[in-house]
Design a protein around this motif. Sequence first.
Motif, PDB file in Angstrom:
ATOM      1  N   ALA A  53       0.831  -1.206   0.000  1.00  0.00           N
ATOM      2  CA  ALA A  53       0.000   0.000   0.000  1.00  0.00           C
ATOM      3  C   ALA A  53       0.862   1.251   0.000  1.00  0.00           C
ATOM      4  O   ALA A  53       0.499   2.281  -0.604  1.00  0.00           O
ATOM      5  CB  ALA A  53      -0.924   0.003   1.215  1.00  0.00           C
ATOM      6  N   ALA A  54       2.025   1.196   0.656  1.00  0.00           N
ATOM      7  CA  ALA A  54       2.897   2.374   0.725  1.00  0.00           C
ATOM      8  C   ALA A  54       3.351   2.814  -0.658  1.00  0.00           C
ATOM      9  O   ALA A  54       3.515   4.011  -0.914  1.00  0.00           O
ATOM     10  CB  ALA A  54       4.108   2.070   1.609  1.00  0.00           C
ATOM     11  N   GLY A  55       3.569   1.874  -1.547  1.00  0.00           N
ATOM     12  CA  GLY A  55       3.929   2.241  -2.909  1.00  0.00           C
ATOM     13  C   GLY A  55       2.713   2.491  -3.779  1.00  0.00           C
ATOM     14  O   GLY A  55       2.692   3.418  -4.592  1.00  0.00           O
ATOM     15  N   ALA A  56       1.676   1.684  -3.588  1.00  0.00           N
ATOM     16  CA  ALA A  56       0.497   1.771  -4.458  1.00  0.00           C
ATOM     17  C   ALA A  56      -0.214   3.112  -4.313  1.00  0.00           C
ATOM     18  O   ALA A  56      -0.714   3.661  -5.301  1.00  0.00           O
ATOM     19  CB  ALA A  56      -0.469   0.638  -4.125  1.00  0.00           C
ATOM     20  N   LEU A  57      -0.258   3.670  -3.109  1.00  0.00           N
ATOM     21  CA  LEU A  57      -0.993   4.915  -2.902  1.00  0.00           C
ATOM     22  C   LEU A  57      -0.288   6.129  -3.491  1.00  0.00           C
ATOM     23  O   LEU A  57      -0.855   7.229  -3.507  1.00  0.00           O
ATOM     24  CB  LEU A  57      -1.275   5.117  -1.417  1.00  0.00           C
ATOM     25  CG  LEU A  57      -2.328   4.166  -0.844  1.00  0.00           C
ATOM     26  CD1 LEU A  57      -2.518   4.386   0.653  1.00  0.00           C
ATOM     27  CD2 LEU A  57      -3.663   4.324  -1.565  1.00  0.00           C
ATOM     28  N   CYS A  58       0.917   5.949  -4.009  1.00  0.00           N
ATOM     29  CA  CYS A  58       1.541   7.027  -4.797  1.00  0.00           C
ATOM     30  C   CYS A  58       0.713   7.305  -6.052  1.00  0.00           C
ATOM     31  O   CYS A  58       0.838   8.376  -6.656  1.00  0.00           O
ATOM     32  CB  CYS A  58       2.966   6.650  -5.192  1.00  0.00           C
ATOM     33  SG  CYS A  58       4.129   6.601  -3.797  1.00  0.00           S
ATOM     34  N   ALA A  59      -0.142   6.370  -6.433  1.00  0.00           N
ATOM     35  CA  ALA A  59      -1.001   6.559  -7.610  1.00  0.00           C
ATOM     36  C   ALA A  59      -2.058   7.630  -7.393  1.00  0.00           C
ATOM     37  O   ALA A  59      -2.754   8.008  -8.339  1.00  0.00           O
ATOM     38  CB  ALA A  59      -1.677   5.232  -7.979  1.00  0.00           C
ATOM     39  N   LEU A  60      -2.206   8.129  -6.173  1.00  0.00           N
ATOM     40  CA  LEU A  60      -3.150   9.212  -5.926  1.00  0.00           C
ATOM     41  C   LEU A  60      -2.643  10.559  -6.425  1.00  0.00           C
ATOM     42  O   LEU A  60      -3.418  11.502  -6.553  1.00  0.00           O
ATOM     43  CB  LEU A  60      -3.437   9.326  -4.415  1.00  0.00           C
ATOM     44  CG  LEU A  60      -4.242   8.189  -3.774  1.00  0.00           C
ATOM     45  CD1 LEU A  60      -4.217   8.331  -2.258  1.00  0.00           C
ATOM     46  CD2 LEU A  60      -5.668   8.191  -4.292  1.00  0.00           C
ATOM     47  N   TYR A  61      -1.367  10.651  -6.713  1.00  0.00           N
ATOM     48  CA  TYR A  61      -0.745  11.950  -6.969  1.00  0.00           C
ATOM     49  C   TYR A  61      -0.526  12.211  -8.463  1.00  0.00           C
ATOM     50  O   TYR A  61      -0.448  11.286  -9.273  1.00  0.00           O
ATOM     51  CB  TYR A  61       0.613  12.026  -6.267  1.00  0.00           C
ATOM     52  CG  TYR A  61       0.558  11.980  -4.767  1.00  0.00           C
ATOM     53  CD1 TYR A  61       0.548  13.147  -4.021  1.00  0.00           C
ATOM     54  CD2 TYR A  61       0.532  10.769  -4.081  1.00  0.00           C
ATOM     55  CE1 TYR A  61       0.511  13.114  -2.631  1.00  0.00           C
ATOM     56  CE2 TYR A  61       0.493  10.725  -2.699  1.00  0.00           C
ATOM     57  CZ  TYR A  61       0.491  11.902  -1.971  1.00  0.00           C
ATOM     58  OH  TYR A  61       0.447  11.847  -0.603  1.00  0.00           O
ATOM     59  N   GLY A  62      -0.385  13.492  -8.786  1.00  0.00           N
ATOM     60  CA  GLY A  62       0.139  13.910 -10.077  1.00  0.00           C
ATOM     61  C   GLY A  62      -0.812  13.896 -11.248  1.00  0.00           C
ATOM     62  O   GLY A  62      -0.392  14.138 -12.381  1.00  0.00           O
ATOM     63  N   HIS A  63      -2.109  13.660 -11.029  1.00  0.00           N
ATOM     64  CA  HIS A  63      -3.022  13.501 -12.162  1.00  0.00           C
ATOM     65  C   HIS A  63      -3.359  14.818 -12.852  1.00  0.00           C
ATOM     66  O   HIS A  63      -3.940  14.801 -13.938  1.00  0.00           O
ATOM     67  CB  HIS A  63      -4.293  12.784 -11.711  1.00  0.00           C
ATOM     68  CG  HIS A  63      -4.052  11.363 -11.335  1.00  0.00           C
ATOM     69  ND1 HIS A  63      -4.121  10.333 -12.250  1.00  0.00           N
ATOM     70  CD2 HIS A  63      -3.706  10.794 -10.156  1.00  0.00           C
ATOM     71  CE1 HIS A  63      -3.838   9.195 -11.646  1.00  0.00           C
ATOM     72  NE2 HIS A  63      -3.582   9.445 -10.369  1.00  0.00           N
ATOM     73  N   ASP A  64      -3.006  15.946 -12.246  1.00  0.00           N
ATOM     74  CA  ASP A  64      -3.234  17.230 -12.898  1.00  0.00           C
ATOM     75  C   ASP A  64      -2.012  17.691 -13.685  1.00  0.00           C
ATOM     76  O   ASP A  64      -2.018  18.787 -14.248  1.00  0.00           O
ATOM     77  CB  ASP A  64      -3.594  18.289 -11.851  1.00  0.00           C
ATOM     78  CG  ASP A  64      -2.492  18.476 -10.813  1.00  0.00           C
ATOM     79  OD1 ASP A  64      -1.664  17.552 -10.654  1.00  0.00           O
ATOM     80  OD2 ASP A  64      -2.452  19.537 -10.165  1.00  0.00           O
TER      81      ASP A  64
END
Length: 511
Positions: A53-64
């Motif tokens: 989860a610590a790596g996977a939740l980096c997917a929350l960032y940067g979409h803009d």
Amino acid sequence: MAKLPPLPVRGLVRLKPAADIWTWPALSAAAAMAVPDVTLLALGRLDLALYTAAGALCALYGHDRPYARRARTLAWLVLGAVAGMGVALTSAALVHSAPLLVLLAALVAAVHKAVCDAARIGPPGNVVLTFLTSTAFFVPQRAAEVPGHLGLVAASGALAWLICMAPGLVRRHGPERIAVARALEAAARGDRHAVLVTAEAARRACAGRPDLEALVAWAERASSEAEGEAEAGRLREVARGLRGRSPVPALPPAGGFAPAPPYRVRNGLITLAATRVALGAALAGWASLALGSSHPHWAVVSAASVVQAHASASWQRGAQRVIGNVVGLALFAALLPIARTGEVVMVAVALALQVAAEATMARNYWLGSVFVTPMALLLGEFAGAHPAGGTMADRGADTVAGAAIGVLVCLLVADGRAVERVEAALGRVREARNDAARDGTQETARVRERLGAALLELRAAVDVAAGERRRHAPPGERIAARVAHEEREGHRALAALHALAPAPAPTPAGG
């Protein structure tokens, strides 16, 4: 010292519109978590889900962000997640003093806050990173296990990077188009400040794309000229086309287009925020230990999460966190019997809660917290069942203690330079206006962008000064009048600069 108004409660639970691109971070994070969770489920090692989860939740960032910038941002985030988890897991293995672990977790939380603010990383900011690393400080660990667990963080982070970059294969310029659409929509509403904010973001996003740059210039001109409903209709129609798949409408290039000098978060504010996080998180964690909680990291995260740009906003965030967690605990109690029917169901419920949290977080922090709370508690269930009553009691007490202490620290650790920053920002707007008055046509774009950035900085400085609860002298009527004057004259100067390079609006058919 002038008497301060009461802490704000208006709008505390009011819901705002959903974020326009919430589906992308929600689905990206869900996919990035689902793949390792299903793999661990098949291997019978769901207890390792914290590390993936610590790596996977980096997917929350940067979409803009445009894909080139997104690639760099996510790469640094994954490296930061690995580094933070490395410190946490190594400490968990070697340090056997709970108060010292709390202090280390608080210091790492402060680093997260400082780096995320300096990089203007955007939502969810430092909170997710702090939640994961603070939890890891209190996970039983042997030194020999640390490299393997960090490998899981890195592998899941690499998967998150791939998932977040994948849409670029089918819509390469989607983020730039959406950024420009936001500026056009703000211009259609006639919100000059929102136009400054969205246009600055759009300019950074679409630098090197003359067709999109011309649309940003159109949005700025339209907001300055206060066009009628017909023009607003064209702005909205072109914005809809950009959000869809319509071709970018043709406009003459934005002559003299210059990269914007972005609004900068001043170093003093970054240091103050990091100090508040470090002090609040440490005190909250120690208070949790004193109360007999076995989950002091929850208090650490609560204290770190309430630190906002100023004390009033921190108070509102603290209240929202408490409200959301109380309701979230009730939701957890309702979902736990269902989740415990099997590991597959538990994983599915956690993923659904992740999507729900991202769908609602922008509407109001308390509503997003309603879904984050049971999701976080279910992640703890992945490693084995815990007594529900004790877990919920600890979560509730730690949340209240952490939020209360975090807000108290924000109220007591004063920003003594808030009014000074307003004065300095007023001076920068005045200087930019004077440059605009002297300017001919050679440096119009650069002067225009400098004036826009100065107006943004002035508004941010005023908001911080107004929201601080302890200060030597609040911004009184004299400063308020000067602010109103400089903002009014600054927008007039911007309108005059835009008038120097008029360009026709595109027809609705083009967008």
